[in-house]
Design an enzyme around this catalytic site. Sequence first.
Site, short mmCIF file in Angstrom:
data_model
loop_
_atom_site.label_atom_id
_atom_site.label_comp_id
_atom_site.label_asym_id
_atom_site.label_seq_id
_atom_site.Cartn_x
_atom_site.Cartn_y
_atom_site.Cartn_z
N GLU A 19 0.84 -1.20 0.00
CA GLU A 19 0.00 0.00 0.00
C GLU A 19 0.88 1.25 0.00
O GLU A 19 1.91 1.29 0.67
CB GLU A 19 -0.85 -0.01 1.27
CG GLU A 19 -1.74 1.20 1.43
CD GLU A 19 -2.44 1.24 2.79
OE1 GLU A 19 -3.42 0.51 2.98
OE2 GLU A 19 -2.00 2.04 3.64
N TYR A 58 -4.75 26.41 9.00
CA TYR A 58 -4.95 27.80 9.46
C TYR A 58 -3.94 28.70 8.75
O TYR A 58 -2.74 28.48 8.84
CB TYR A 58 -4.79 27.87 10.98
CG TYR A 58 -5.85 27.04 11.67
CD1 TYR A 58 -7.07 27.60 12.02
CD2 TYR A 58 -5.64 25.69 11.92
CE1 TYR A 58 -8.07 26.83 12.61
CE2 TYR A 58 -6.63 24.90 12.51
CZ TYR A 58 -7.84 25.48 12.85
OH TYR A 58 -8.82 24.71 13.42
N ALA A 144 -19.29 1.79 5.77
CA ALA A 144 -18.70 1.23 4.54
C ALA A 144 -19.66 0.29 3.81
O ALA A 144 -19.62 0.21 2.58
CB ALA A 144 -17.39 0.51 4.88
N TYR A 179 -10.67 -6.22 10.98
CA TYR A 179 -9.88 -5.85 12.16
C TYR A 179 -9.64 -7.04 13.08
O TYR A 179 -10.49 -7.38 13.90
CB TYR A 179 -10.60 -4.71 12.92
CG TYR A 179 -10.80 -3.51 12.04
CD1 TYR A 179 -9.85 -2.50 11.98
CD2 TYR A 179 -11.91 -3.40 11.19
CE1 TYR A 179 -9.99 -1.42 11.14
CE2 TYR A 179 -12.07 -2.32 10.34
CZ TYR A 179 -11.10 -1.34 10.32
OH TYR A 179 -11.25 -0.27 9.47
N HIS A 183 -12.39 -3.34 15.48
CA HIS A 183 -12.35 -1.91 15.19
C HIS A 183 -12.57 -1.16 16.51
O HIS A 183 -13.37 -1.58 17.34
CB HIS A 183 -13.43 -1.53 14.18
CG HIS A 183 -13.38 -0.09 13.78
ND1 HIS A 183 -14.23 0.86 14.31
CD2 HIS A 183 -12.55 0.59 12.95
CE1 HIS A 183 -13.93 2.05 13.79
NE2 HIS A 183 -12.92 1.90 12.96
N LYS A 199 -20.87 -6.12 5.20
CA LYS A 199 -20.13 -5.59 4.04
C LYS A 199 -20.03 -6.67 2.95
O LYS A 199 -20.17 -6.38 1.77
CB LYS A 199 -18.73 -5.12 4.45
CG LYS A 199 -18.76 -3.90 5.38
CD LYS A 199 -17.42 -3.20 5.51
CE LYS A 199 -16.58 -3.70 6.63
NZ LYS A 199 -15.45 -2.81 6.97
N LYS A 305 7.93 4.29 2.30
CA LYS A 305 9.36 3.92 2.23
C LYS A 305 9.46 2.42 1.97
O LYS A 305 8.81 1.63 2.64
CB LYS A 305 10.07 4.23 3.56
CG LYS A 305 10.14 5.72 3.85
CD LYS A 305 11.42 6.34 3.31
CE LYS A 305 11.50 7.83 3.51
NZ LYS A 305 10.86 8.66 2.48
P1 FAD Z 1 -17.02 0.40 8.72
O1 FAD Z 1 -17.00 -0.96 8.15
O2 FAD Z 1 -18.15 1.30 8.33
O3 FAD Z 1 -17.00 0.24 10.31
C1 FAD Z 1 -16.75 1.36 11.16
C2 FAD Z 1 -17.28 1.06 12.56
O4 FAD Z 1 -18.69 1.11 12.56
C3 FAD Z 1 -16.91 -0.32 13.08
O5 FAD Z 1 -16.73 -0.20 14.47
C4 FAD Z 1 -18.14 -1.16 12.78
O6 FAD Z 1 -18.26 -2.24 13.69
C5 FAD Z 1 -19.25 -0.15 12.96
N1 FAD Z 1 -20.42 -0.33 12.10
C6 FAD Z 1 -20.44 -0.70 10.80
N2 FAD Z 1 -21.71 -0.68 10.34
C7 FAD Z 1 -22.49 -0.26 11.35
C8 FAD Z 1 -23.89 0.00 11.51
N3 FAD Z 1 -24.73 -0.19 10.49
N4 FAD Z 1 -24.34 0.44 12.72
C9 FAD Z 1 -23.49 0.63 13.75
N5 FAD Z 1 -22.16 0.40 13.68
C10 FAD Z 1 -21.67 -0.03 12.49
N6 FAD Z 1 -8.63 5.31 6.23
C11 FAD Z 1 -8.50 6.36 5.40
O7 FAD Z 1 -8.88 7.48 5.77
N7 FAD Z 1 -7.94 6.22 4.15
C12 FAD Z 1 -7.52 5.02 3.67
O8 FAD Z 1 -7.05 4.95 2.53
C13 FAD Z 1 -7.65 3.89 4.52
N8 FAD Z 1 -7.23 2.66 4.11
C14 FAD Z 1 -7.42 1.58 4.93
C15 FAD Z 1 -7.03 0.30 4.46
C16 FAD Z 1 -7.19 -0.81 5.31
C17 FAD Z 1 -6.78 -2.17 4.81
C18 FAD Z 1 -7.73 -0.66 6.62
C19 FAD Z 1 -7.87 -1.83 7.52
C20 FAD Z 1 -8.11 0.59 7.07
C21 FAD Z 1 -7.97 1.72 6.23
N9 FAD Z 1 -8.35 3.00 6.65
C22 FAD Z 1 -8.22 4.07 5.81
C23 FAD Z 1 -8.89 3.21 8.00
C24 FAD Z 1 -10.43 3.11 8.06
O9 FAD Z 1 -11.00 4.13 7.27
C25 FAD Z 1 -10.84 3.25 9.51
O10 FAD Z 1 -10.42 2.12 10.23
C26 FAD Z 1 -12.29 3.56 9.77
O11 FAD Z 1 -12.40 3.98 11.13
C27 FAD Z 1 -13.26 2.42 9.57
O12 FAD Z 1 -13.41 2.11 8.25
P2 FAD Z 1 -14.27 0.81 7.81
O13 FAD Z 1 -14.35 0.86 6.35
O14 FAD Z 1 -13.76 -0.40 8.46
O15 FAD Z 1 -15.70 1.21 8.45
#
Ligand code: FAD
Length: 317
Positions: A19, A58, A144, A179, A183, A199, A305
């Site tokens: 990545e 800022y 997501a 995770y 998470h 998902k 890196k």
């Molecule tokens: P989700 O799957 O939406 O989950 C987020 C939280 O909400 C979880 O605790 C889940 O249990 C909960 N949840 C899900 N659906 C519901 C629902 N319907 N009701 C209540 N709770 C719910 N971040 C960036 O900003 N840019 C990136 O490019 C990036 N790349 C990543 C690549 C990987 C491989 C990983 C593992 C993470 C990456 N992240 C990135 C971080 C990620 O955006 C964060 O971890 C974020 O907080 C959660 O994203 P998610 O897609 O897992 O969210």
Amino acid sequence: MKVTDHIKKAKGNTLFSFELIPPQKGKSIQELYDNIDPLMEFNPPFIDVTTSREEFIYIDKNGLLDKKLTRMRPGTLGICASITHKYNVDAIPHVLCGGFTKEETEYLLVDCHYLGIDNIMALRGDAMKEEKYFIPCEGGHCYANELVGQIANMNKGQFLHEVIETDNKSNFCIGVAGYPEKHMEAPSMDADIRRLKDKVDAGADYVVTQMFFDNKRYFDFVEKAKAAGINVPIIPGIKPVAVKRHLQLLPQVFKLDMPDELVRTVEDCKTNKEVRQVGIEFAIQQSKELMEYGVPVLHYYSMGKSDNIKKIAEAVF
Ligand code: FAD
């Protein structure tokens, strides 16, 4: 080609991927290429490119601070296009819910389709630095799984506001995050696994995990996911420790545990050069064990890196 097809084509052999983070606005893309070049000998079938949340900056205007919202590392899709063109490898843009309306996401996906991008990593994104928790933008997705649903709908020719008669549907392969240590916002591991299943049910084709340092966490996670009916490939994400500060930073940011043996060895290091070497050796052992377990891909978080990733790949692949 789709990530899932790359995995099928590998017939059980573990693939190498990594990545990248886009450079800061105004910096040359050459540094990115300089870090990709040494890794190409390990034949990555795909390379991920992250997307950064917007942030407030800022600006001093005659003693008064002007607050502006901006993205410091834009260019994800452009970088994906240039990597695909330059290296003939699949590049995967990370597409976020945070900071984008559903319409903006639709336009981005149309661009991806026209550029011949076959895979999308669908993520919610973290909260902005100033926010205590994630706040979706007006007209944007909250989680997501909703974004996955939008992409899956587009694959069927269903756009946001109309169903288009098309002979040129997208056919994106969709990746999502998983995770092994839960998470940070999830109330329990089981609840988080249920969200992961949402998902997959919405159309996700594979999972890439957050970094972890204890392989047992990954093995348990895969077992739990399987028991919950998640049958898509689960790709482990590996991050080699590179500086002493990672001992505080990584657990703080990603809410993960580090094995005490690793912690003590890093603590004993006198310089960050030594820490980098410890991180390489630990990641080699971790990767070899995961490979033995039969993981489809070893996916490395390069953080821009590549010297340490190269050394790991040399020892593992
Ligand atoms: P989700 O799957 O939406 O989950 C987020 C939280 O909400 C979880 O605790 C889940 O249990 C909960 N949840 C899900 N659906 C519901 C629902 N319907 N009701 C209540 N709770 C719910 N971040 C960036 O900003 N840019 C990136 O490019 C990036 N790349 C990543 C690549 C990987 C491989 C990983 C593992 C993470 C990456 N992240 C990135 C971080 C990620 O955006 C964060 O971890 C974020 O907080 C959660 O994203 P998610 O897609 O897992 O969210």
